[in-house]
Scaffold this active site. Structure first.
Site, short mmCIF file in Angstrom:
data_model
loop_
_atom_site.label_atom_id
_atom_site.label_comp_id
_atom_site.label_asym_id
_atom_site.label_seq_id
_atom_site.Cartn_x
_atom_site.Cartn_y
_atom_site.Cartn_z
N ASP A 84 -11.22 -69.55 36.51
CA ASP A 84 -10.46 -69.80 37.73
C ASP A 84 -9.53 -70.99 37.57
O ASP A 84 -9.93 -72.03 37.02
CB ASP A 84 -11.42 -70.02 38.90
CG ASP A 84 -10.71 -69.82 40.21
OD1 ASP A 84 -10.78 -68.70 40.75
OD2 ASP A 84 -10.07 -70.79 40.71
N THR A 118 -6.72 -68.54 43.40
CA THR A 118 -5.99 -69.17 44.51
C THR A 118 -5.20 -70.40 44.04
O THR A 118 -4.05 -70.60 44.44
CB THR A 118 -6.98 -69.58 45.62
OG1 THR A 118 -7.68 -68.41 46.06
CG2 THR A 118 -6.28 -70.22 46.80
N ASN A 146 -1.50 -79.00 46.11
CA ASN A 146 -0.76 -78.83 44.86
C ASN A 146 -1.32 -79.77 43.80
O ASN A 146 -1.83 -80.84 44.11
CB ASN A 146 0.72 -79.13 45.10
CG ASN A 146 1.39 -78.04 45.92
OD1 ASN A 146 1.05 -76.86 45.78
ND2 ASN A 146 2.34 -78.43 46.76
N GLU A 209 -3.47 -62.78 45.17
CA GLU A 209 -3.82 -62.25 46.49
C GLU A 209 -2.71 -62.49 47.52
O GLU A 209 -2.94 -63.07 48.59
CB GLU A 209 -5.18 -62.81 46.94
CG GLU A 209 -6.26 -62.45 45.92
CD GLU A 209 -7.66 -63.00 46.22
OE1 GLU A 209 -7.81 -63.78 47.16
OE2 GLU A 209 -8.59 -62.63 45.47
N LYS A 267 1.05 -50.46 47.48
CA LYS A 267 1.91 -49.27 47.52
C LYS A 267 3.37 -49.69 47.70
O LYS A 267 4.26 -49.27 46.95
CB LYS A 267 1.47 -48.35 48.66
CG LYS A 267 2.34 -47.13 48.86
CD LYS A 267 1.73 -46.22 49.94
CE LYS A 267 2.59 -45.01 50.24
NZ LYS A 267 3.73 -45.32 51.14
N GLU A 330 -9.84 -59.26 38.93
CA GLU A 330 -10.74 -60.35 39.33
C GLU A 330 -11.84 -59.71 40.15
O GLU A 330 -11.58 -59.13 41.20
CB GLU A 330 -9.99 -61.40 40.17
CG GLU A 330 -10.85 -62.62 40.50
CD GLU A 330 -10.26 -63.50 41.60
OE1 GLU A 330 -9.13 -63.98 41.45
OE2 GLU A 330 -10.95 -63.67 42.62
N TYR A 335 -17.72 -63.05 46.89
CA TYR A 335 -16.59 -63.98 46.89
C TYR A 335 -17.03 -65.36 47.40
O TYR A 335 -18.20 -65.53 47.77
CB TYR A 335 -15.40 -63.43 47.66
CG TYR A 335 -15.64 -63.09 49.12
CD1 TYR A 335 -15.93 -61.77 49.50
CD2 TYR A 335 -15.57 -64.06 50.12
CE1 TYR A 335 -16.14 -61.44 50.83
CE2 TYR A 335 -15.77 -63.73 51.46
CZ TYR A 335 -16.06 -62.43 51.81
OH TYR A 335 -16.26 -62.11 53.12
N GLY A 337 -16.99 -68.02 45.47
CA GLY A 337 -17.70 -68.68 44.37
C GLY A 337 -19.02 -68.04 44.01
O GLY A 337 -19.75 -68.54 43.16
N GLY A 375 -18.74 -72.08 39.36
CA GLY A 375 -19.16 -71.33 40.55
C GLY A 375 -20.56 -70.76 40.37
O GLY A 375 -21.22 -70.97 39.34
C1 LIG Z 1 3.00 -77.23 47.42
O1 LIG Z 1 4.12 -76.85 46.67
C2 LIG Z 1 4.92 -75.87 47.28
C3 LIG Z 1 6.00 -75.47 46.31
O2 LIG Z 1 6.70 -76.56 45.84
C4 LIG Z 1 5.48 -76.38 48.58
O3 LIG Z 1 6.26 -75.39 49.22
C5 LIG Z 1 4.32 -76.74 49.48
O4 LIG Z 1 4.76 -77.30 50.68
C6 LIG Z 1 3.39 -77.73 48.80
N1 LIG Z 1 2.19 -77.81 49.58
C7 LIG Z 1 1.70 -78.98 49.97
C8 LIG Z 1 0.47 -78.90 50.81
O5 LIG Z 1 2.21 -80.04 49.65
#
Ligand SMILES: *[C@@H]1O[C@H](CO)[C@@H](O)[C@H](O)[C@H]1NC(C)=O
Ligand SMILES: *[C@@H]1O[C@H](CO)[C@@H](O)[C@H](O)[C@H]1NC(C)=O
Ligand SMILES: *[C@@H]1O[C@H](CO)[C@@H](O)[C@H](O)[C@H]1NC(C)=O
Ligand SMILES: *[C@@H]1O[C@H](CO)[C@@H](O)[C@H](O)[C@H]1NC(C)=O
Ligand SMILES: *[C@@H]1O[C@H](CO)[C@@H](O)[C@H](O)[C@H]1NC(C)=O
Ligand SMILES: *[C@@H]1O[C@H](CO)[C@@H](O)[C@H](O)[C@H]1NC(C)=O
Length: 528
Positions: A84, A118, A146, A209, A267, A330, A335, A337, A375
């Site tokens: 993952d 994810t 991120n 997903e 589809k 996957e 699910y 974990g 997990g």
């Molecule tokens: C994470 O990155 C995406 C793409 O750059 C951006 O659109 C999004 O707002 C960011 N998410 C967070 C929570 O910062």
């Protein structure tokens, strides 16, 4: 047609006839009459005896038509597995440089290792670490902040795949998007070019997903838009020099589920993707890891979800007008974990082995187990000791080839069996074999005999391997009563079969996973 043509009579019957002949030399005329009566009596009693036995211990007859063509040929990496992407958030804790871990992964090859999930849609490739604030999904508590990986991280991951002789599939971030809602390819281009410059060979995906983005990220990417993004990625891969790499998608979940309609999304995607994908991919789980109970893991109704989901997905593919084979890219028991003390225990093997068998019987090309590590559904524990499903997978790789045969349906719900050709490596003395494998979910032994398979020689043998455990929730697993353990040098132990005559009844222990190898079986599809 009677099976094992060269072995029609049981040993015992020959023995009885022999004894009667010796007696008959004393009073020839009388003996002949007596012999006649005796034979009739013997035949009748044997007939009765057999019938009684059949009822008392339930001998079930399995039919396999020997002159059949192959039902399907699946990928040589049919049994594959995932790591993952969330594990890349903490690369230091991932044992990809550990020789023990590499050995365990390598023993499962050939296989794909899919790096996705994810977190793939949170991953940024950058030399400078972005420190973003923690964002947790309020519904399931998943970390959706991120994060970054750098060149060294990517290289370490790739080196793990190479050393383990696995083929890596990397899931690219589809949520980096332009203001007009098209996919922004800048970050992906950096990864792909970096990989190309290092001479890496690997396959690709875009996003995870997407039909559930609304619930996970509070964003939407339509199936039509995603199809355009995939076309774009296919072009990019071809330009950079990955025209021979696979691109698989759209990675939908919630198939056969009225709310999320994964198959409807797939589809529409297929109607618009201009053949950008080599395989149609989707995710499958039977249970919610937070709620699953032990009884769910041996409940036939739960096993029956998968056939419905596969059929539903097949229908969606056909109605899109495309004829692309599918991957379960996957998949696991539960699910979230996995279910604690269930998804990584002996009992999880039933759903796992049945999924492998059923999927192959319908032509699913690859089944990617979530997950190799991490997990509650890991095949390898955090202590780097293999869990039962790692062993089930090892035994599967050893005795089950990509050539799928048809076994006539069995009327018993608790007995779920499948047939494949045996891989050449597992033949004895270059003589072909077939493997019948599956599960006995009954809490009593089940007895079977196999019909329809002629054999080459009188010395044809059946090898039985039964996987059992003392407790359903045990972390250990036995083969024919012997605890499965790696040798101290990390090699696999020898698997000792129970050797049977082809005519003998085969006894399948209660709650067992079984592999029956019929050596010397004359099934032309397996050797011509
Ligand atoms: C994470 O990155 C995406 C793409 O750059 C951006 O659109 C999004 O707002 C960011 N998410 C967070 C929570 O910062
Ligand atoms: C890395 O991140 C920095 C800061 O966010 C950004 O300016 C730069 O363009 C990024 N580099 C790459 C290769 O994406
Ligand atoms: C959307 O924006 C991107 C980047 O600005 C641009 O390259 C692309 O052509 C635009 N797509 C459409 C359909 O307008
Ligand atoms: C995404 O789509 C769903 C269902 O069509 C809709 O209810 C939701 O408002 C959309 N979310 C966003 C952020 O556009
Ligand atoms: C990929 O590109 C190379 C070089 O242009 C070409 O030789 C090869 O046939 C291509 N392969 C496929 C599958 O298109
Ligand atoms: C098996 O699962 C079905 C479907 O979830 C459920 O209705 C049934 O009660 C379960 N049976 C047992 C014995 O748990």
């Amino acid at each position: 047609m009677s099976y094992f043509i060269t072995n029609e009579q049981g040993k015992n019957e020959y023995g009885k006839i022999g004894k009667l002949r010796i007696q008959s030399t004393i009073h020839p005329a009388f003996s002949l009459i007596l012999l006649g009566f005796c034979m009739i009596f013997l035949i009748l009693s044997a007939w009765n005896f057999n019938n009684t036995i059949n009822q008392a211990v339930n001998t079930h007859v399995l039919h396999l038509y020997s002159r059949q063509p192959l039902l399907h040929t699946v990928s040589d990496k049919f049994l594959s597995f995932g790591l993952d992407t969330s594990l890349l958030r903490d690369m230091k804790s991932l044992p990809i440089k550990d020789s023990k871990f590499i050995n365990l992964a390598r023993l499962l090859g050939p296989a794909y290792v899919r790096v996705g999930g994810t977190s793939a849609d949170c991953l940024h490739f950058n030399q400078t670490k972005i420190v973003s604030e923690k964002v947790i999904n309020p519904v399931d508590g998943q970390d959706i902040s991120n994060f970054t990986i750098n060149e060294i991280d990517f290289e370490n991951l790739y080196n793990f795949a190479t050393k383990s002789k696995l083929r890596m599939i990397f899931d690219l971030n589809v949520l980096i998007r332009n203001v007009n809602d098209s996919w922004n390819d800048v970050n992906a281009k950096n990864i792909i070019s970096f990989a190309k410059n290092k001479g890496m060979t690997l396959d690709w995906q875009l996003g995870n997903e997407p039909n559930s983005f609304h619930h996970v990220f509070n964003r939407n990417v339509s199936a039509t838009q995603l199809a355009h993004d995939y076309c774009h990625l296919r072009e990019l891969l071809n330009e950079i020099g990955y025209n021979e790499s696979l691109l698989v998608g759209p990675e939908v979940n919630h198939v056969e589920d009225t709310v999320h309609m994964g198959e409807q999304y797939a589809k529409t995607f297929l109607e618009n993707d201009k053949n950008s994908v080599n395989y149609v991919t989707w995710h499958q789980y039977y249970l919610n890891g937070r709620e699953a109970q032990l009884t769910d893991f041996i409940n036939i109704s739960i096993f029956n979800y998968l056939p419905k989901q596969i059929k539903s997905m097949q229908k969606a593919i056909i109605s899109s007008g495309e004829l692309i084979p599918m991957w379960l890219s996957e998949t696991s028991t539960a699910y979230g974990g996995g279910a604690p003390k269930l998804s990584d225990r002996f009992v999880a093997g039933f759903l796992w082995l049945d999924k492998l068998g059923y999927s192959a019987s319908t032509g699913v090309n690859v089944v990617t187990r979530q997950s190799l590590f991490g997990g509650n559904y890991a095949m390898i524990g955090s202590d780097l000791i293999p869990n039962p499903d790692w062993w089930v997978s090892i035994v599967y790789k050893k005795f089950v080839s990509e050539k799928v045969l048809k076994l006539s349906p069995i009327s018993l719900e608790y007995l779920r069996l499948y047939a494949h050709c045996t891989p050449k490596k597992a033949w004895t003395g270059r003589v072909p074999a077939i493997t019948i494998y599956g599960i006995n979910l009954a809490n009593f032994p089940v007895h079977v005999t196999i019909q329809g398979i002629p054999v080459f020689h009188k010395n044809a043998k059946v090898y039985l391997y039964a996987l059992t455990s003392d407790k359903l929730q045990s972390r250990t697993i036995k083969i024919n009563g012997e605890l499965l353990k790696l040798e101290s040098n990390g090699n696999l132990p020898p698997f000792r079969p129970i050797v049977l005559e082809p005519t003998e009844q085969i006894s399948l222990p209660p709650y067992s996973m079984i592999f029956i190898i019929i050596h010397n079986a004359k099934v032309p599809a397996c050797y011509t």
